[in-house]
Write an enzyme that holds these catalytic residues in place. Structure first.
Site, short mmCIF file in Angstrom:
data_model
loop_
_atom_site.label_atom_id
_atom_site.label_comp_id
_atom_site.label_asym_id
_atom_site.label_seq_id
_atom_site.Cartn_x
_atom_site.Cartn_y
_atom_site.Cartn_z
N HIS A 154 11.54 8.45 -2.34
CA HIS A 154 10.32 8.40 -3.16
C HIS A 154 9.25 9.66 -2.84
O HIS A 154 8.45 9.86 -2.24
CB HIS A 154 9.29 7.49 -2.77
CG HIS A 154 10.05 5.84 -2.58
ND1 HIS A 154 11.06 5.62 -3.76
CD2 HIS A 154 9.88 4.94 -1.84
CE1 HIS A 154 11.36 4.43 -3.24
NE2 HIS A 154 10.95 3.99 -2.58
N HIS A 165 10.72 -8.93 2.11
CA HIS A 165 10.45 -7.84 1.16
C HIS A 165 11.10 -7.66 0.09
O HIS A 165 12.34 -7.45 -0.05
CB HIS A 165 10.38 -6.56 2.01
CG HIS A 165 9.64 -5.48 1.44
ND1 HIS A 165 8.73 -5.46 0.54
CD2 HIS A 165 9.67 -4.03 1.71
CE1 HIS A 165 8.16 -4.20 0.19
NE2 HIS A 165 9.07 -3.27 0.85
N GLU A 188 11.08 -4.94 -2.17
CA GLU A 188 11.18 -3.41 -2.66
C GLU A 188 12.90 -3.43 -2.86
O GLU A 188 13.63 -3.90 -2.01
CB GLU A 188 10.85 -2.52 -1.69
CG GLU A 188 10.80 -1.15 -2.11
CD GLU A 188 10.16 -0.12 -1.12
OE1 GLU A 188 9.90 1.08 -1.75
OE2 GLU A 188 9.73 -0.54 -0.31
N ASP A 220 15.38 -1.59 -2.31
CA ASP A 220 16.18 -1.14 -1.16
C ASP A 220 16.64 -1.99 -0.40
O ASP A 220 17.54 -2.02 0.54
CB ASP A 220 15.40 0.17 -0.34
CG ASP A 220 14.33 0.02 0.15
OD1 ASP A 220 13.34 -0.90 -0.35
OD2 ASP A 220 13.94 0.49 1.18
N HIS A 232 4.17 -2.81 3.24
CA HIS A 232 3.33 -1.84 2.50
C HIS A 232 3.42 -2.47 1.05
O HIS A 232 2.91 -1.59 0.25
CB HIS A 232 3.76 -0.42 2.84
CG HIS A 232 5.06 -0.35 2.00
ND1 HIS A 232 5.43 0.59 1.09
CD2 HIS A 232 6.35 -0.79 2.40
CE1 HIS A 232 6.81 0.76 0.89
NE2 HIS A 232 7.45 -0.23 1.76
N ASP A 260 9.76 -3.88 6.82
CA ASP A 260 9.60 -2.35 6.73
C ASP A 260 8.34 -1.72 7.88
O ASP A 260 8.02 -0.67 7.78
CB ASP A 260 8.74 -1.92 5.28
CG ASP A 260 9.93 -1.52 4.45
OD1 ASP A 260 11.02 -1.35 5.09
OD2 ASP A 260 9.61 -1.32 3.29
N TYR A 318 8.27 8.45 9.55
CA TYR A 318 8.22 7.27 8.91
C TYR A 318 6.64 6.73 8.62
O TYR A 318 6.23 6.33 7.56
CB TYR A 318 9.14 6.26 9.20
CG TYR A 318 9.21 4.95 8.54
CD1 TYR A 318 10.35 4.84 7.64
CD2 TYR A 318 8.48 3.79 8.51
CE1 TYR A 318 10.60 3.49 7.19
CE2 TYR A 318 8.54 2.58 8.17
CZ TYR A 318 9.57 2.23 7.19
OH TYR A 318 9.91 1.23 6.59
N HIS A 344 14.86 -0.72 8.32
CA HIS A 344 15.38 0.73 8.31
C HIS A 344 15.50 1.23 9.81
O HIS A 344 14.69 1.20 10.54
CB HIS A 344 14.44 1.79 7.74
CG HIS A 344 14.36 1.31 6.01
ND1 HIS A 344 15.34 1.62 5.18
CD2 HIS A 344 13.38 1.12 5.44
CE1 HIS A 344 15.02 1.45 3.77
NE2 HIS A 344 13.82 1.03 3.98
#
Length: 415
Positions: free
Chosen positions: A24, A78, A80, A82, A145, A164, A192, A225
């Site tokens: 991103h 989450h 998102e 990924d 987020h 995250d 990050y 991550h």
């Protein structure tokens, strides 16, 4: 890479992405990981999945422990992509008894994948789910987020699956913080935070306060991550507390883009003034430094001095790109100034100043504009601007005067 047992009966079953270089607009020169976790108990439970191209890595890792079709529950912390990109395939393969998520998580899953007939089990902060010997409790972390975000806590293992939060984009063959260089690990964690979570700093403070309020005793943090924190999870929590307060050091950044080196000469003169004023500095040429690395430096810098040559009645494209990116992340508690060279119109300095005002950066002076190549008197003005910025920055070193209550940023730092 195969599964790794991180607690008794708890396994990392994620995937390593060695090749990703952009996330991103955030540079990831050392790749990333997509972490998923499997608990073997009376109810076998998978926490999150992986980015869709890595689905087979996830299934292969799980298969080395159990037949994936034995999974009872899928927890989606989450949505998102990924982390949820493999969810439809995993649901089809596994046929779970429950797909556990927040209310906003269900909405996001339906919006993304259009499937409303899954066995959704909606949870909110404080609710628990018994797996057998282990119990999961949930903590909603809305806007950390995404609106759907939540964390899962395994009380018996003192394990926080933090989604995250507390992550890093860093692909390594190691899985734990005590297996890598601590300094490099925290550099990745800071980058990050600066590029993903800075905007949500008030939310970070509330989440950490909620962890304390709920009395969650944490001796391991497993994010979605990067590396798992088992040596000193309190260390990364303290770092998040500091970063979320946007505490600034006695440091200035001189960030610039130049056409024929006139603006670069001005930048060097400003740096001279900063040093004379007792303030450490870094010179960052936008042709050589990625926006996300600059934002990492912004995280703990008190002063931002921005310079650009004027082109087509505006600023250099790389500077416009940085300002758009920085504005979205809303750094707080900074002082700043603008400078630049021009040929005949000279709008860049005005535009830089306006952009900083919009970000609630306290401007020092009116900036320095130089036509064509700077002369000695022009460079003297740049040196003096550096001194002025240094004085203002050193007077203000410390946390922002008052923590923001909304994700609106702004606010001057106090001593």
């Amino acid at each position: 890479m195969g599964p790794v047992e991180i607690k008794k009966g708890v396994y990392w079953v994620g995937a390593l992405d060695w090749n990703i270089r952009d996330f991103h607009g955030y540079s990831t020169p050392k790749g990333t990981t997509y972490n998923a976790y499997l608990i073997i108990d009376e109810k076998i439970t998978l926490f999150d999945t992986v980015k869709k191209p890595f689905k087979n890595d996830l299934i292969e890792s799980i298969s080395k422990i159990i037949d994936p079709r034995r999974i009872d529950y899928l927890v989606v912390n989450h949505v998102e992509m990924d982390h949820s990109g493999s969810v439809p395939e995993i649901v089809e393969l596994v046929g779970p008894q429950k797909v556990v998520c927040s209310a906003m998580g269900k909405k996001a899953l339906v919006d993304h994948y259009g499937l409303q007939n899954w066995p959704y089990h909606i949870v909110e902060t404080g609710q628990t789910l018994k797996l057998g010997k282990k119990t999961v409790s949930f903590l909603e972390t809305r806007m950390l987020h995404w609106p759907d975000s939540m964390m899962s806590y395994i009380a018996e293992d003192r394990l926080l699956l933090s989604s995250d939060g507390f992550g890093q984009h860093w692909a390594t063959s190691q899985r734990f913080d005590d297996e890598v260089d601590a300094s490099e690990l925290f550099d990745h964690a800071a980058k990050y935070y600066a590029n993903i979570l800075m905007l949500f700093s008030p939310v970070v403070q509330k989440v950490i306060a909620k962890i304390d309020e709920l009395g969650l005793d944490v001796d391991m943090i497993a994010p979605d991550h990067g590396l798992i924190w088992r040596r000193d999870p309190a260390g990364i929590i303290k770092a998040y507390q500091r970063w979320s307060r946007q505490e600034c050091g006695a440091k200035a950044l001189v960030i610039y883009d130049t056409m024929w080196q006139a603006t670069e000469r001005m930048a060097s003169a400003i740096a001279e003034g900063l040093k004379e004023g007792g303030l450490d500095f870094k010179l960052l040429n936008l042709k050589l430094n990625h926006r996300s690395d600059i934002m990492t430096e912004v995280l703990d810098s008190r002063a931002l001095v921005l310079g650009s040559a004027t082109i087509n009645n505006g600023m250099m494209p790389a500077m416009a790109d940085l300002l758009s990116y920085m504005k979205g992340l809303r750094p707080a508690g900074k002082v700043g100034a603008a400078f630049g060279s021009y040929g005949w119109s000279g709008e860049a300095v005005k535009l830089l100043s306006e952009a900083m005002r919009e970000m609630n950066i306290t401007l020092i002076g009116e900036g320095v504009r130089v036509r064509y190549s700077p002369k000695r008197e022009d460079l003297d003005k740049c040196v003096e601007l550096g001194r002025q910025v240094a004085r203002a920055a050193l007077e203000a070193v410390g946390p922002p005067a008052k923590a923001a209550t909304k994700t609106s940023g702004g606010g001057k730092c106090a001593q």
